[in-house]
Write a protein that holds these residues in place. Sequence first.
Motif, short mmCIF file in Angstrom:
data_model
loop_
_atom_site.label_atom_id
_atom_site.label_comp_id
_atom_site.label_asym_id
_atom_site.label_seq_id
_atom_site.Cartn_x
_atom_site.Cartn_y
_atom_site.Cartn_z
N VAL A 1 -5.91 -0.20 -15.85
CA VAL A 1 -6.48 -0.52 -14.51
C VAL A 1 -5.55 -0.91 -12.78
N GLU A 2 -4.44 -1.15 -13.59
CA GLU A 2 -3.71 -1.28 -12.46
C GLU A 2 -3.01 0.45 -11.59
N ARG A 3 -3.25 0.85 -12.76
CA ARG A 3 -2.91 2.65 -12.45
C ARG A 3 -3.33 2.98 -11.23
N PHE A 4 -4.57 3.07 -11.79
CA PHE A 4 -6.03 3.97 -11.23
C PHE A 4 -6.58 2.92 -9.92
N LEU A 5 -6.52 1.44 -10.00
CA LEU A 5 -6.39 1.16 -8.47
C LEU A 5 -5.06 1.26 -7.97
N ALA A 6 -3.66 1.52 -8.38
CA ALA A 6 -2.69 1.76 -7.49
C ALA A 6 -3.09 3.24 -7.20
N GLU A 7 -3.65 4.44 -7.31
CA GLU A 7 -3.73 5.23 -7.42
C GLU A 7 -4.52 5.45 -6.39
N LEU A 8 -5.70 4.89 -6.61
CA LEU A 8 -6.96 4.48 -5.79
C LEU A 8 -6.05 4.03 -4.59
N GLU A 9 -5.51 2.87 -4.23
CA GLU A 9 -4.96 2.52 -2.63
C GLU A 9 -3.64 3.40 -2.45
N THR A 10 -3.30 4.62 -3.25
CA THR A 10 -2.60 5.14 -2.35
C THR A 10 -3.22 6.77 -1.81
N GLY A 11 -4.24 6.09 -2.39
CA GLY A 11 -5.05 7.67 -2.12
C GLY A 11 -5.71 6.82 -0.64
N THR A 12 -6.26 5.93 -0.66
CA THR A 12 -6.76 5.28 0.70
C THR A 12 -6.10 5.14 1.86
N ALA B 1 -9.70 -14.75 2.87
CA ALA B 1 -10.16 -15.00 1.39
C ALA B 1 -10.90 -14.33 0.99
N GLU B 2 -12.26 -13.94 1.49
CA GLU B 2 -13.01 -13.34 1.61
C GLU B 2 -13.09 -11.24 0.05
N ARG B 3 -12.21 -11.53 1.31
CA ARG B 3 -11.10 -9.80 0.84
C ARG B 3 -10.70 -9.80 -0.52
N GLN B 4 -10.31 -10.92 -0.36
CA GLN B 4 -9.07 -10.73 -2.13
C GLN B 4 -10.11 -11.71 -3.18
N ALA B 5 -11.27 -12.50 -2.44
CA ALA B 5 -12.11 -12.58 -3.68
C ALA B 5 -12.76 -11.19 -4.27
N ALA B 6 -13.32 -10.63 -2.76
CA ALA B 6 -13.66 -9.04 -3.72
C ALA B 6 -13.12 -8.38 -4.56
N VAL B 7 -12.12 -8.05 -3.36
CA VAL B 7 -11.00 -7.32 -4.23
C VAL B 7 -10.53 -7.52 -5.65
N ALA B 8 -10.42 -9.10 -6.16
CA ALA B 8 -10.81 -9.46 -7.19
C ALA B 8 -11.70 -9.65 -8.81
N SER B 9 -12.43 -9.65 -7.84
CA SER B 9 -13.99 -9.60 -8.24
C SER B 9 -14.36 -7.35 -8.36
N LEU B 10 -13.27 -7.36 -7.54
CA LEU B 10 -13.73 -5.17 -7.42
C LEU B 10 -13.17 -5.29 -8.97
N ARG B 11 -11.57 -5.86 -8.37
CA ARG B 11 -10.37 -5.69 -9.34
C ARG B 11 -11.44 -5.02 -10.98
N ALA B 12 -12.16 -6.42 -11.21
CA ALA B 12 -12.29 -6.88 -12.74
C ALA B 12 -13.41 -6.13 -12.90
N GLU B 13 -14.59 -5.54 -11.98
CA GLU B 13 -15.54 -5.07 -12.46
C GLU B 13 -15.14 -3.87 -12.81
N VAL B 14 -14.35 -3.38 -11.71
CA VAL B 14 -13.85 -1.73 -11.32
C VAL B 14 -13.24 -1.20 -12.99
N GLY B 15 -12.53 -2.67 -13.54
CA GLY B 15 -11.29 -2.05 -14.90
C GLY B 15 -12.87 -2.29 -15.80
N THR B 16 -13.72 -2.95 -16.00
CA THR B 16 -14.05 -2.61 -17.03
C THR B 16 -14.98 -1.85 -17.19
N LEU B 17 -15.60 -1.37 -16.42
CA LEU B 17 -16.14 0.21 -15.97
C LEU B 17 -14.76 1.32 -16.15
N ALA B 18 -14.31 1.10 -15.60
CA ALA B 18 -13.24 2.25 -15.69
C ALA B 18 -12.71 2.03 -17.30
#
Length: 178
Positions: free
Chosen positions: A163-174, A124-141
């Motif tokens: 943002v979705e494309r950027f995160l998808a590329e990040l996930e495939t790279g990770t 749950a914390e991971r999902q919350a962190a991912v959601a928060s990170l997505r929002a912050e990364v999206g804004t920053l990106a």
Amino acid sequence: MMTPHLIPLESNFLVPNGTFFVELIAFAIMFAILAKYVVPPINRAMTARQDAIRQQFAELDQAKEEANSAKDEFQSQIADARHEAARIREDAREQGAAIIAEMREQAQAEAARIVEHGKAQIQAERQAAVASLRAEVGTLATDLAGRIVGESLDDDARQGRVVERFLAELETGTAGAN
């Protein structure tokens, strides 16, 4: 004339004289008195004493038998008590082992529950962190992309796709790095 001398008769001790018969009669009378009045009470006393001694020996034998019987019973009770104590100790060991096994099971179940709860909480914390990170990364990106491109990416739909494309590329790279 010669006077006849009286020649004293010498007494022969083998021939009884009158004193002997008087002594014999006195002895017979004393014997009869003793036999009739003295000896029977003495015999009765001796017989009573012998009977008392026999009775005491019989009571002693009976007391010995009772003591041996009591000793055997006591030893039997001690053996029974030892067996009972051994059985109680064995039951206590078995109960202790059962309690330990039960407590071990409960501890393992509690540990498994805690681990599951921890995993769920971490997820749950991971999902919350991912959601928060997505929002912050999206804004920053979008801010960064807007600066790089030189145009504003204020359009929410466009911003979401980038943002979705950027995160998808990040996930495939990770995922590829793992």
